[in-house]
Design a protein around this motif. Structure first.
Motif, mmCIF file in Angstrom:
data_model
loop_
_atom_site.group_PDB
_atom_site.id
_atom_site.type_symbol
_atom_site.label_atom_id
_atom_site.label_comp_id
_atom_site.label_asym_id
_atom_site.label_seq_id
_atom_site.Cartn_x
_atom_site.Cartn_y
_atom_site.Cartn_z
ATOM 1 N N ARG A 50 47.457 26.058 -69.825
ATOM 2 C CA ARG A 50 47.909 27.212 -68.646
ATOM 3 C C ARG A 50 48.865 27.099 -67.854
ATOM 4 O O ARG A 50 49.669 28.060 -67.854
ATOM 5 C CB ARG A 50 46.179 27.331 -67.940
ATOM 6 C CG ARG A 50 45.296 28.153 -68.947
ATOM 7 C CD ARG A 50 44.185 28.586 -67.704
ATOM 8 N NE ARG A 50 43.119 27.565 -67.716
ATOM 9 C CZ ARG A 50 42.315 27.501 -66.938
ATOM 10 N NH1 ARG A 50 42.363 28.322 -65.830
ATOM 11 N NH2 ARG A 50 41.400 26.463 -66.853
ATOM 12 N N MET A 54 52.575 29.119 -68.060
ATOM 13 C CA MET A 54 53.121 29.879 -67.001
ATOM 14 C C MET A 54 54.564 29.381 -66.939
ATOM 15 O O MET A 54 55.524 30.136 -66.530
ATOM 16 C CB MET A 54 52.203 29.513 -65.535
ATOM 17 C CG MET A 54 50.900 30.116 -65.631
ATOM 18 S SD MET A 54 51.046 31.763 -65.381
ATOM 19 C CE MET A 54 51.728 31.764 -63.766
ATOM 20 N N LEU A 101 48.250 34.373 -71.255
ATOM 21 C CA LEU A 101 48.491 34.955 -69.861
ATOM 22 C C LEU A 101 47.300 36.014 -69.711
ATOM 23 O O LEU A 101 47.006 36.435 -70.868
ATOM 24 C CB LEU A 101 49.911 35.464 -69.913
ATOM 25 C CG LEU A 101 51.020 34.393 -69.966
ATOM 26 C CD1 LEU A 101 52.434 35.144 -69.890
ATOM 27 C CD2 LEU A 101 50.894 33.620 -68.720
ATOM 28 N N PRO A 113 55.348 42.280 -65.917
ATOM 29 C CA PRO A 113 55.593 40.839 -65.794
ATOM 30 C C PRO A 113 57.104 40.718 -64.898
ATOM 31 O O PRO A 113 57.010 39.786 -64.247
ATOM 32 C CB PRO A 113 55.975 40.063 -67.092
ATOM 33 C CG PRO A 113 56.052 41.263 -68.116
ATOM 34 C CD PRO A 113 55.417 42.318 -67.408
ATOM 35 N N LEU A 129 53.175 36.476 -63.248
ATOM 36 C CA LEU A 129 52.423 36.183 -64.279
ATOM 37 C C LEU A 129 51.133 35.490 -63.728
ATOM 38 O O LEU A 129 50.914 34.852 -62.727
ATOM 39 C CB LEU A 129 53.201 34.986 -65.083
ATOM 40 C CG LEU A 129 54.466 35.331 -65.662
ATOM 41 C CD1 LEU A 129 55.230 34.195 -66.184
ATOM 42 C CD2 LEU A 129 54.336 36.341 -66.688
ATOM 43 N N ARG A 130 50.015 35.691 -64.664
ATOM 44 C CA ARG A 130 48.684 35.120 -64.272
ATOM 45 C C ARG A 130 48.249 34.333 -65.527
ATOM 46 O O ARG A 130 47.901 35.037 -66.529
ATOM 47 C CB ARG A 130 47.871 36.360 -63.904
ATOM 48 C CG ARG A 130 46.408 35.703 -63.340
ATOM 49 C CD ARG A 130 45.767 36.801 -62.662
ATOM 50 N NE ARG A 130 45.273 38.069 -63.563
ATOM 51 C CZ ARG A 130 44.046 38.092 -63.947
ATOM 52 N NH1 ARG A 130 43.153 37.092 -63.819
ATOM 53 N NH2 ARG A 130 43.757 38.976 -64.723
ATOM 54 N N PRO A 131 47.759 33.269 -65.142
ATOM 55 C CA PRO A 131 47.005 32.396 -66.359
ATOM 56 C C PRO A 131 45.597 32.950 -66.538
ATOM 57 O O PRO A 131 45.093 33.553 -65.638
ATOM 58 C CB PRO A 131 46.965 30.936 -65.922
ATOM 59 C CG PRO A 131 47.185 30.983 -64.451
ATOM 60 C CD PRO A 131 48.073 32.480 -63.981
ATOM 61 N N PRO A 137 47.686 35.928 -59.152
ATOM 62 C CA PRO A 137 48.956 35.785 -60.044
ATOM 63 C C PRO A 137 50.123 34.579 -59.531
ATOM 64 O O PRO A 137 49.743 34.592 -58.145
ATOM 65 C CB PRO A 137 49.478 36.995 -60.340
ATOM 66 C CG PRO A 137 48.944 37.791 -58.941
ATOM 67 C CD PRO A 137 47.682 37.184 -58.585
#
Length: 157
Positions: A50, A54, A101, A113, A129-131, A137
């Motif tokens: 993850r 990112m 993501l 994004p 961005l958010r895993p 995020p």
């Protein structure tokens, strides 16, 4: 020695069963420790994947921002083919760049994004961005090099 009694050396059946029970407890504890280590390794590996997604996504976006900005809508989040999360998609090359993501809005398509001209400042971008499986995020800011030089020149007396 008493007549008729033989002096035997060795362990009795009870002693053997007690030793067997103690060794089984030790083996069960060691097995549990081993399984816990394997589970932790899997979690660390998942977290690393993850984090890699990112980092790679942010690097793609920052590279293009620094080179002269990015046209609006070039980078979007689209639903992943496997149905798990979103892919960062480059509209110019027509290919997905990074998977793994999560949507930062209601869905992948509604997520942005990359946001341009943050705070009304030309050349300043916000990357969001958010895993997967993370609630908050990652928010980064990047600036076009030419805009940064212009902005620095304006503030010098």
């Amino acid at each position: 020695m008493i007549a008729g009694r033989v002096d035997e050396s060795g362990m009795s059946l009870v002693e053997l069963l007690v030793a067997l029970a103690v060794s089984m407890l030790v083996l069960l504890g060691a097995g549990r420790l081993y399984l816990g280590g394997v589970e932790n390794l899997a979690r660390v590996d998942d977290l690393g994947e993850r984090q890699e997604a990112m980092t790679l996504g942010a690097l793609f976006l920052l590279r293009d921002i620094r080179r002269g900005g990015v046209e609006p809508g070039r980078y979007t989040l689209v639903d992943a083919v496997n149905g798990e999360g979103c892919n960062l998609y480059d509209g110019v090359s027509g290919e997905p760049l990074v998977d793994g993501l999560a949507a930062t809005a209601r869905s992948c398509a509604a997520s942005e994004p990359l946001q341009a001209d943050v705070g009304g400042r030309a050349g300043l971008y916000r990357i969001v961005l958010r895993p997967l499986d993370v609630s908050e995020p990652l928010v980064l800011h990047g600036m076009d090099r030419e805009a940064a030089v212009r902005y620095a020149g304006e503030s010098v007396p």
